[in-house]
Design an enzyme around this catalytic site. Structure first.
Site, short mmCIF file in Angstrom:
data_model
loop_
_atom_site.label_atom_id
_atom_site.label_comp_id
_atom_site.label_asym_id
_atom_site.label_seq_id
_atom_site.Cartn_x
_atom_site.Cartn_y
_atom_site.Cartn_z
N LYS A 103 -10.12 -4.47 -5.97
CA LYS A 103 -10.76 -3.33 -6.60
C LYS A 103 -9.76 -2.46 -7.35
O LYS A 103 -10.08 -1.84 -8.35
CB LYS A 103 -11.48 -2.47 -5.54
CG LYS A 103 -12.80 -3.04 -5.13
CD LYS A 103 -13.26 -2.52 -3.81
CE LYS A 103 -12.44 -3.07 -2.67
NZ LYS A 103 -13.10 -2.99 -1.37
N LYS A 141 -3.75 -10.96 -7.16
CA LYS A 141 -5.03 -11.32 -6.54
C LYS A 141 -6.13 -10.37 -7.03
O LYS A 141 -5.84 -9.21 -7.38
CB LYS A 141 -4.93 -11.32 -5.02
CG LYS A 141 -4.81 -9.97 -4.42
CD LYS A 141 -5.10 -9.95 -2.93
CE LYS A 141 -5.09 -8.49 -2.51
NZ LYS A 141 -5.51 -8.16 -1.21
N LYS A 144 0.83 -1.21 0.00
CA LYS A 144 0.00 0.00 0.00
C LYS A 144 0.86 1.25 0.00
O LYS A 144 0.52 2.24 -0.65
CB LYS A 144 -0.96 0.00 1.19
CG LYS A 144 -2.09 -0.99 1.02
CD LYS A 144 -3.23 -0.72 1.99
CE LYS A 144 -4.36 -1.71 1.75
NZ LYS A 144 -5.45 -1.58 2.73
P1 AMP Z 1 -10.74 -6.13 1.73
O1 AMP Z 1 -11.63 -5.87 0.58
O2 AMP Z 1 -9.30 -6.04 1.40
O3 AMP Z 1 -11.16 -5.37 2.97
O4 AMP Z 1 -10.94 -7.67 2.10
C1 AMP Z 1 -12.06 -8.19 2.77
C2 AMP Z 1 -11.91 -9.69 2.95
O5 AMP Z 1 -11.85 -10.34 1.68
C3 AMP Z 1 -10.61 -10.10 3.67
O6 AMP Z 1 -10.87 -11.18 4.53
C4 AMP Z 1 -9.70 -10.48 2.56
O7 AMP Z 1 -8.71 -11.39 2.96
C5 AMP Z 1 -10.66 -11.11 1.57
N1 AMP Z 1 -10.16 -11.00 0.18
C6 AMP Z 1 -9.86 -9.85 -0.47
N2 AMP Z 1 -9.44 -10.11 -1.73
C7 AMP Z 1 -9.49 -11.46 -1.87
C8 AMP Z 1 -9.18 -12.36 -2.96
N3 AMP Z 1 -8.75 -11.91 -4.13
N4 AMP Z 1 -9.34 -13.68 -2.75
C9 AMP Z 1 -9.79 -14.15 -1.56
N5 AMP Z 1 -10.09 -13.37 -0.51
C10 AMP Z 1 -9.95 -12.03 -0.65
#
Ligand code: AMP
Ligand code: TRP
Length: 338
Positions: free
Chosen positions: A196, A193, A112
């Site tokens: 967004k 991965k 980040k």
């Molecule tokens: P975030 O959108 O980064 O706040 O992530 C919210 C949840 O989704 C967290 O538990 C992340 O680990 C999970 N997560 C985010 N991106 C992925 C992905 N590409 N594959 C699997 N889990 C994800």
């Protein structure tokens, strides 16, 4: 078992969030052995660039999304992080037992910081300590998250251990709970991965219409390597994109028929005869159907923001009670109660 997890209100939810975490939240909630706590991590989200005018909408939208995906306020405590001041209080206390070097090792921080060079704020650096406080203030045993959060969970366990050693046992050492799909890859750059930040075509939002899902899957990188439409040299040929699409198909396959379709597609993929012109529309339809119920409930909730606010207010009351209790215990242990 006490289960807790959080998610940031910053933009739309995608199927990576769903398959890596949210699907598991609903499953864990529906097992009566568990006591579940889920929250909107708004304090974490302000460590990134954001528009203060948009944030209230993002918080309400995310909460409505969680409810529409099946989180039930009668079974889980659902709340907004910043409404519980104890999280920030405990962060400060944990800051004093967390070595700087440990935070410097966090890969999410490094990523980040590299992507927001003009805004490398202290909050971004301290983010994992706030996360440890979120988890430990409720003495949680297990935390359902995607793979990218596992390093933060390791730090949480270390903070718990260090606190307990220094001041006497207060905290459990919580473990991560991963799904079978802890890391869904981007549709346009399958070596990264899904997130967004990869651009609209790189992810499928759970709120995408069936038409948009179809279009995004159609343009997803499959077995051709790069996403520029040109055929790469055989040496660069990769099946990462195709593998990812199969992983996604498998994750959404529920009926016997869908599971058997998956086995066939997988076999064709392995022997190099998979016809994407058939497989891709089938995958798009599978995903779109999976979220039909969500789309319906979500449209209903859009009409009712007061209900969503009430859910968060009720959740805050329950969370506050436990958070204050832990904080008193912690303040006593560390010698601040006169
Ligand atoms: P975030 O959108 O980064 O706040 O992530 C919210 C949840 O989704 C967290 O538990 C992340 O680990 C999970 N997560 C985010 N991106 C992925 C992905 N590409 N594959 C699997 N889990 C994800
Ligand atoms: N950092 C997590 C993410 O980006 C969100 C989060 C904040 C969280 N606090 C938490 C997850 C506590 C689990 C437990 O996904």
């Amino acid at each position: 078992m006490r289960i807790l997890s959080g998610i940031q209100p910053s933009g739309e939810l995608h199927i990576g969030n769903y398959l890596g975490a949210l699907k598991n939240w609903v499953k864990l909630q529906n097992d009566s052995k568990n006591e579940c706590w889920f929250f909107v991590a708004d304090y974490h989200s302000i460590t990134e660039n954001y528009d203060p005018k948009e944030k209230p909408k993002e918080i309400l939208n995310l909460t409505a999304d969680l409810l529409s995906l099946g989180l039930n306020p009668e079974k889980s405590v659902i709340f907004q992080q910043s409404q519980i001041p104890g999280h920030a209080d405990l962060t400060w206390i944990f800051n004093t037992i967390t070595p700087l070097g440990e935070l410097e090792r966090m890969t999410q921080y490094k990523d980040k910081a590299a992507s927001q060079k003009q805004n490398i704020n202290v909050g971004l650096f301290d983010y994992p300590v706030l996360m440890a406080a979120d988890i430990l203030i409720y003495k949680s045993d297990a935390v359902p998250v995607g793979e990218d959060q596992v390093q933060h969970l390791e730090l949480t366990r270390e903070i718990a251990r260090r606190f307990n050693d220094k001041f006497g046992k207060v905290f459990p050492e919580p473990k991560p709970l991963l799904t079978e799909t802890p890391r869904i890859m981007s549709l346009t750059a399958p070596d990264k991965k899904m997130s967004k930040s990869g651009g609209e075509k790189s992810y499928i939002a759970i709120s995408d219409s069936p038409e948009v899902i179809k279009e995004k899957i159609k343009t997803a990188v499959s077995d051709a390597g790069g996403d520029n439409g040109k055929s790469p040299s055989p040496r660069l040929r990769t099946t990462k994109g195709g593998d990812n699409l199969l992983v996604i198909f498998n994750a959404f396959a529920e009926t016997k028929e869908e599971k058997s379709d998956y086995s066939n597609y997988k076999r064709y993929h392995e022997d190099g005869t998979l016809k994407y012109a058939e497989f891709k529309p089938a995958l798009a339809e599978l995903i779109a159907n999976h979220f039909a119920d969500y789309r319906k409930k979500r449209a209903e909730l859009s009409e009712n923001p007061d209900y969503v606010k009430q859910v968060l207010a009720d959740g805050a009351a329950k969370a506050s009670a436990i958070a204050s209790k832990t904080l008193l215990e912690v303040r006593t242990k560390i010698g601040l109660i006169i």
